[in-house]
Design a protein around this motif. Structure first.
Motif, PDB file in Angstrom:
ATOM      1  N   UNK A 317       0.817  -1.213   0.000  1.00  0.00           N
ATOM      2  CA  UNK A 317       0.000   0.000   0.000  1.00  0.00           C
ATOM      3  C   UNK A 317       0.850   1.263   0.000  1.00  0.00           C
ATOM      4  N   UNK A 318       0.250   2.357  -0.439  1.00  0.00           N
ATOM      5  CA  UNK A 318       0.919   3.657  -0.411  1.00  0.00           C
ATOM      6  C   UNK A 318      -0.146   4.740  -0.317  1.00  0.00           C
ATOM      7  N   UNK A 319       0.300   5.933   0.013  1.00  0.00           N
ATOM      8  CA  UNK A 319      -0.621   7.067   0.128  1.00  0.00           C
ATOM      9  C   UNK A 319       0.180   8.355  -0.045  1.00  0.00           C
ATOM     10  N   UNK A 320      -0.369   9.292  -0.790  1.00  0.00           N
ATOM     11  CA  UNK A 320       0.253  10.612  -0.920  1.00  0.00           C
ATOM     12  C   UNK A 320      -0.834  11.645  -1.178  1.00  0.00           C
ATOM     13  N   UNK A 321      -0.491  12.886  -0.868  1.00  0.00           N
ATOM     14  CA  UNK A 321      -1.412  13.997  -1.073  1.00  0.00           C
ATOM     15  C   UNK A 321      -1.041  14.762  -2.340  1.00  0.00           C
ATOM     16  N   UNK A 322      -2.047  15.118  -3.083  1.00  0.00           N
ATOM     17  CA  UNK A 322      -1.863  15.914  -4.298  1.00  0.00           C
ATOM     18  C   UNK A 322      -2.367  17.320  -4.002  1.00  0.00           C
ATOM     19  N   UNK A 323      -1.522  18.297  -4.230  1.00  0.00           N
ATOM     20  CA  UNK A 323      -1.877  19.683  -3.928  1.00  0.00           C
ATOM     21  C   UNK A 323      -2.005  20.469  -5.227  1.00  0.00           C
ATOM     22  N   UNK A 324      -2.812  21.519  -5.168  1.00  0.00           N
ATOM     23  CA  UNK A 324      -2.924  22.419  -6.312  1.00  0.00           C
ATOM     24  C   UNK A 324      -1.651  23.230  -6.486  1.00  0.00           C
ATOM     25  N   UNK A 325      -1.011  23.588  -5.372  1.00  0.00           N
ATOM     26  CA  UNK A 325       0.203  24.394  -5.425  1.00  0.00           C
ATOM     27  C   UNK A 325       0.978  24.209  -4.140  1.00  0.00           C
ATOM     28  N   UNK A 326       2.283  24.495  -4.194  1.00  0.00           N
ATOM     29  CA  UNK A 326       3.108  24.473  -2.991  1.00  0.00           C
ATOM     30  C   UNK A 326       2.723  25.654  -2.104  1.00  0.00           C
ATOM     31  N   UNK A 327       2.586  25.394  -0.825  1.00  0.00           N
ATOM     32  CA  UNK A 327       2.210  26.438   0.130  1.00  0.00           C
ATOM     33  C   UNK A 327       3.473  26.999   0.776  1.00  0.00           C
ATOM     34  N   UNK A 328       3.716  28.281   0.543  1.00  0.00           N
ATOM     35  CA  UNK A 328       4.877  28.975   1.093  1.00  0.00           C
ATOM     36  C   UNK A 328       4.374  29.992   2.106  1.00  0.00           C
ATOM     37  N   UNK A 329       4.928  29.928   3.315  1.00  0.00           N
ATOM     38  CA  UNK A 329       4.541  30.855   4.379  1.00  0.00           C
ATOM     39  C   UNK A 329       5.670  31.859   4.588  1.00  0.00           C
ATOM     40  N   UNK A 330       5.413  33.149   4.297  1.00  0.00           N
ATOM     41  CA  UNK A 330       6.392  34.219   4.476  1.00  0.00           C
ATOM     42  C   UNK A 330       6.217  34.781   5.877  1.00  0.00           C
ATOM     43  N   UNK A 331       7.221  34.565   6.732  1.00  0.00           N
ATOM     44  CA  UNK A 331       7.126  34.934   8.152  1.00  0.00           C
ATOM     45  C   UNK A 331       7.931  36.217   8.368  1.00  0.00           C
ATOM     46  N   UNK A 332       7.194  37.303   8.629  1.00  0.00           N
ATOM     47  CA  UNK A 332       7.865  38.562   8.945  1.00  0.00           C
ATOM     48  C   UNK A 332       8.260  38.590  10.409  1.00  0.00           C
ATOM     49  N   UNK A 333       9.353  39.280  10.703  1.00  0.00           N
ATOM     50  CA  UNK A 333       9.925  39.230  12.038  1.00  0.00           C
ATOM     51  C   UNK A 333       9.119  40.010  13.064  1.00  0.00           C
ATOM     52  N   UNK A 365       2.552  35.772   7.431  1.00  0.00           N
ATOM     53  CA  UNK A 365       2.230  35.785   8.849  1.00  0.00           C
ATOM     54  C   UNK A 365       3.387  36.441   9.583  1.00  0.00           C
ATOM     55  N   UNK A 366       3.300  36.477  10.911  1.00  0.00           N
ATOM     56  CA  UNK A 366       4.325  37.124  11.722  1.00  0.00           C
ATOM     57  C   UNK A 366       4.897  36.107  12.696  1.00  0.00           C
ATOM     58  N   UNK A 367       6.106  36.352  13.108  1.00  0.00           N
ATOM     59  CA  UNK A 367       6.808  35.417  13.981  1.00  0.00           C
ATOM     60  C   UNK A 367       6.038  35.194  15.278  1.00  0.00           C
ATOM     61  N   UNK A 368       5.367  36.241  15.769  1.00  0.00           N
ATOM     62  CA  UNK A 368       4.614  36.121  17.017  1.00  0.00           C
ATOM     63  C   UNK A 368       3.392  35.216  16.860  1.00  0.00           C
ATOM     64  N   UNK A 369       2.912  35.033  15.637  1.00  0.00           N
ATOM     65  CA  UNK A 369       1.711  34.246  15.396  1.00  0.00           C
ATOM     66  C   UNK A 369       2.027  32.826  14.931  1.00  0.00           C
ATOM     67  N   UNK A 370       3.293  32.492  14.869  1.00  0.00           N
ATOM     68  CA  UNK A 370       3.683  31.182  14.351  1.00  0.00           C
ATOM     69  C   UNK A 370       3.244  30.074  15.312  1.00  0.00           C
ATOM     70  N   UNK A 371       2.619  29.028  14.793  1.00  0.00           N
ATOM     71  CA  UNK A 371       2.119  27.925  15.614  1.00  0.00           C
ATOM     72  C   UNK A 371       2.093  26.657  14.763  1.00  0.00           C
ATOM     73  N   UNK A 372       2.016  25.464  15.404  1.00  0.00           N
ATOM     74  CA  UNK A 372       1.923  24.221  14.622  1.00  0.00           C
ATOM     75  C   UNK A 372       0.719  24.202  13.691  1.00  0.00           C
ATOM     76  N   UNK A 373      -0.400  24.750  14.146  1.00  0.00           N
ATOM     77  CA  UNK A 373      -1.586  24.775  13.286  1.00  0.00           C
ATOM     78  C   UNK A 373      -1.355  25.650  12.060  1.00  0.00           C
TER      79      UNK A 373
END
Length: 683
Positions: A317-333, A365-373
């Motif tokens: 068995x195998x499993x993978x996710x197909x995305x419409x686009x790569x998600x890039x998060x720009x984190x301002x300081x 997003x901002x560094x202060x708002x960075x979270x696992x979610x």
């Protein structure tokens, strides 16, 4: 020594009957008076002592024959190990439920089917009041020692084939503990297995109950030919819609001759391709399928090989996710910064008015708002001139990288030697240093960016300064300027860290204004991206430890619907029902999908010779029982001991035969008497 029919021992006084009859009918001397002896002639006396010797011998033979007949009827039993007939017995059955027990045997069923049948036969040899326990080699929960034999019967009938490996060491340890707690005089251990070579321990497992318990081995034999489909080794690169995905699988022919098999690829319940592959004996072969996903979402499937050896290792068995686009998060300081450090990078990745034109989607997003979610759906997180990271922020980024994410960091005036001092898993202190004045042109690209140097006009790039970067292992340079590292990377877990020696704006060069900048940045982010939250395949039989995404429970469900959903508490999100190959979907956890694969070592079905297989597992004297015959009669024989009645019966026949021969000869000799001359009288 015991007796199977001790009542016949009451007939032992009858052994004296031949002696009594001999004494009663023995020849007595008679006194006869004669008036004269002149008519008697003296002659050689007949050897009367021979007659007496024969009579004594006949008496002894008759006595022994009667004794042997009585002993044969009493069935004397010679024990090689102490077994108290009539006493209570406790038996522990070790049942091999590993993958190799799925091999087909001559009866048409599997080896496990025969093993269950023999376990039930063993159970039927126990009497009321006897105890039994069941231990499974895969590690599944069996049944502790109990007097309720119906519970043991139900546990044996409920045992099923797993795709896990077996451990004799653990199983024997459990059996030893159960027998050690037993108070019954008779204790027995039964090993029912195919005794596959891959499972045999390097040295026999110590068994402290060897002196008090009898050990039996029931080897189950079957064919050894098998073809297996190994784990599917998917690339960690993100999969996108309408982009080619390669599905490589390892096929192994465990037989001794070359075989041709059909191999198919199924995705989301649909067979998309089927190939015929010729497999050499004893050597793995890598076969690659190609598939182009047409829509975003989860793609779950399997590679299947058509083979009758083992069914459970025919599917990978195998499993993978197909995305419409790569998600890039720009984190301002800093949320208070008025300038946007990512203005050129954002325009390069996502041009205004053309969302996901380059297969990428950028959010800020901002560094202060960075979270696992916040990082849950992110492939690449980009930092620019971060201040010293708090411990919580550093741990969040490290977890993100460990699970397959990538962090790309651009320097700035606030970047110092202690910026990443809170990161413990990969030392990042001193990776990026202070800015130094550099007068140079162009940039040399390497690694995944190497091909761009031939198509881009990089000599227009003018440098005024570069930050110092580390270039010692584990760091690898992806770009250099005049021999100085300009972009470096280092792996960490399933992801990676990347640092540049230049900021994304024009402080150090004119590169952001050139047309080569967006091309290189797109390829850099694409090369850094990994499939987020990609969980390596989990071998069947091992516990799944999920990472809760929040305070709620974690739900585990089989995507094929073979298992009912299980809810795991957030304080202990451990799933143990991982016995068969499957693709699991996790809700409420950072892991989204987990692929369960069969144990590869179990696919090699070669086994040790049945004779002596038990001694290779347990450091004890082991009796081997034949599974092709009825087990009950063999067990009763070993429990009762060796029956000597046949030997005594043979002795009785021999004694009676000798008595007949000697007695008949003596009788004929007595009837004829000695030859006497005329006129002579015997003395």
């Amino acid at each position: 020594m015991n007796f199977g029919n001790p009542l016949f021992l009451w007939a032992l006084p009858a052994v004296a009957l031949p002696v009594l009859l001999h004494l009663f009918f023995r020849r007595r001397r008679t006194r006869v008076e004669f008036s004269t002896l002149q008519f008697f002639r003296v002659r050689q006396r007949y050897l009367a002592h021979r007659r007496r010797l024969r009579e004594i011998l006949l008496l002894l033979l008759r006595t022994l024959a009667l004794l042997f007949i009585i002993l044969a009827l009493a069935r004397p039993l010679l024990h090689r190990s102490g077994f108290s007939l009539g006493a209570r017995t406790d038996a522990v059955i070790i049942l091999d439920d590993s993958l190799s027990m799925g091999r087909k045997i001559s009866t048409g069923g599997s080896a496990l089917d025969l093993a269950r049948a023999k376990a039930l036969e063993i159970l039927d040899t126990l009497r009321e009041g006897d105890g039994a326990a069941l231990v499974l080699t895969s590690g599944r929960e069996g049944l502790a020692l109990t007097r309720r034999r119906q519970d043991v019967r139900a546990a044996i009938e409920a045992a099923f084939l797993t795709a896990a490996s077996g451990s004799f060491a653990s199983a024997v340890a459990q059996a030893e503990h159960a027998l050690g707690s037993s108070s019954s005089p008779n204790r027995e251990l039964f090993l029912i297995s195919d005794f596959q070579k891959a499972q045999i321990p390097a040295a026999p497992v110590p068994f402290r109950q060897a002196g008090a318990a009898r050990v039996y081995a029931l080897p189950i034999e079957g064919p050894t030919d098998n073809v297996s489909a190994g784990p599917v080794d998917l690339s960690p690169r993100p999969k996108s819609v309408n982009h080619l995905v390669t599905v490589p699988v390892t096929l192994v022919n465990h037989g001794d001759a070359e075989r041709g098999v059909d191999v198919s690829l199924s995705v989301n319940g649909e067979t998309v391709r089927k190939d015929f592959v010729s497999l050499p004996p004893g050597r793995p072969l890598r076969h690659v399928f190609e598939y182009v996903p047409t829509r975003a979402g989860v793609c779950a499937g399997y590679v299947k090989v058509e083979d009758e050896g083992l069914e459970m290792d025919n599917r990978a068995p195998f499993c993978f996710e197909v995305v419409e686009a790569l998600n890039v998060l720009l984190v301002q300081s800093d949320i208070m910064d008025r300038s946007d450090p990512f203005v050129y990078l954002r325009a390069a990745l996502c041009p205004p008015g053309a969302e996901a034109l380059n297969g990428m989607r950028a959010e800020t997003t901002y560094l202060q708002e960075l979270s696992p979610a916040r990082l849950r759906d992110t492939h690449v997180a980009v930092l620019c001139d971060p201040p010293p990271l708090a411990a919580a922020t550093a741990a969040t980024l490290e977890d993100f990288v460990e699970r397959g994410g990538a962090v790309l960091c651009f320097p700035g005036p606030r970047l110092a030697a202690d910026t990443f001092s809170a990161c413990r898993r990969l030392p990042l202190d001193g990776v990026c240093g202070e800015r130094e004045t550099v007068q140079a042109k162009g940039i040399e690209l390497g690694g995944p960016l190497a091909g761009l140097g031939d198509i881009l006009q990089l000599d227009l790039l003018e440098w005024r300064g570069l930050h110092r970067l580390a270039a010692e292992p584990p760091w690898r340079a992806l770009a250099t300027v005049g021999g100085r590292p300009a972009i470096v990377e280092a792996p960490a877990g399933q992801g990676r860290w990347l640092f540049t020696a230049f900021p994304p704006r024009r402080e150090c060069s004119n590169w952001p204004e050139l047309k080569s900048f967006p091309v290189v940045m797109i390829h850099l982010v694409d090369a850094a991206a990994h499939e987020r939250l990609r969980t390596p395949p989990l071998e069947c039989g091992k516990a799944l430890h999920a990472t809760p995404a929040g305070p709620g429970p974690v739900t585990v469900a089989d995507m094929a619907g073979a298992l009912p959903p299980a809810s795991l508490p957030p304080d202990r999100p451990v799933f143990t029902e991982t016995w068969r190959p499957a693709v699991l979907r996790l809700d409420g956890a950072l892991e989204r999908h987990v692929v369960l694969t069969a144990n590869a070592g179990e696919s090699a079905l070669a086994a040790v010779a049945p004779g002596g297989a038990g001694e290779r597992v347990v450091a004890a004297r082991v009796q081997t029982l034949r599974t092709a015959s009825q087990i009950a009669s063999q067990i009763r024989k070993y429990r009762a001991g060796n029956d000597l009645s046949g030997i005594f019966l043979v002795f009785a026949v021999l004694a009676l035969t000798a008595e007949c021969l000697i007695g008949n000869r003596y009788g004929l000799t007595g009837l004829r008497g000695p030859a006497v001359a005329a006129g002579e009288a015997p003395a």
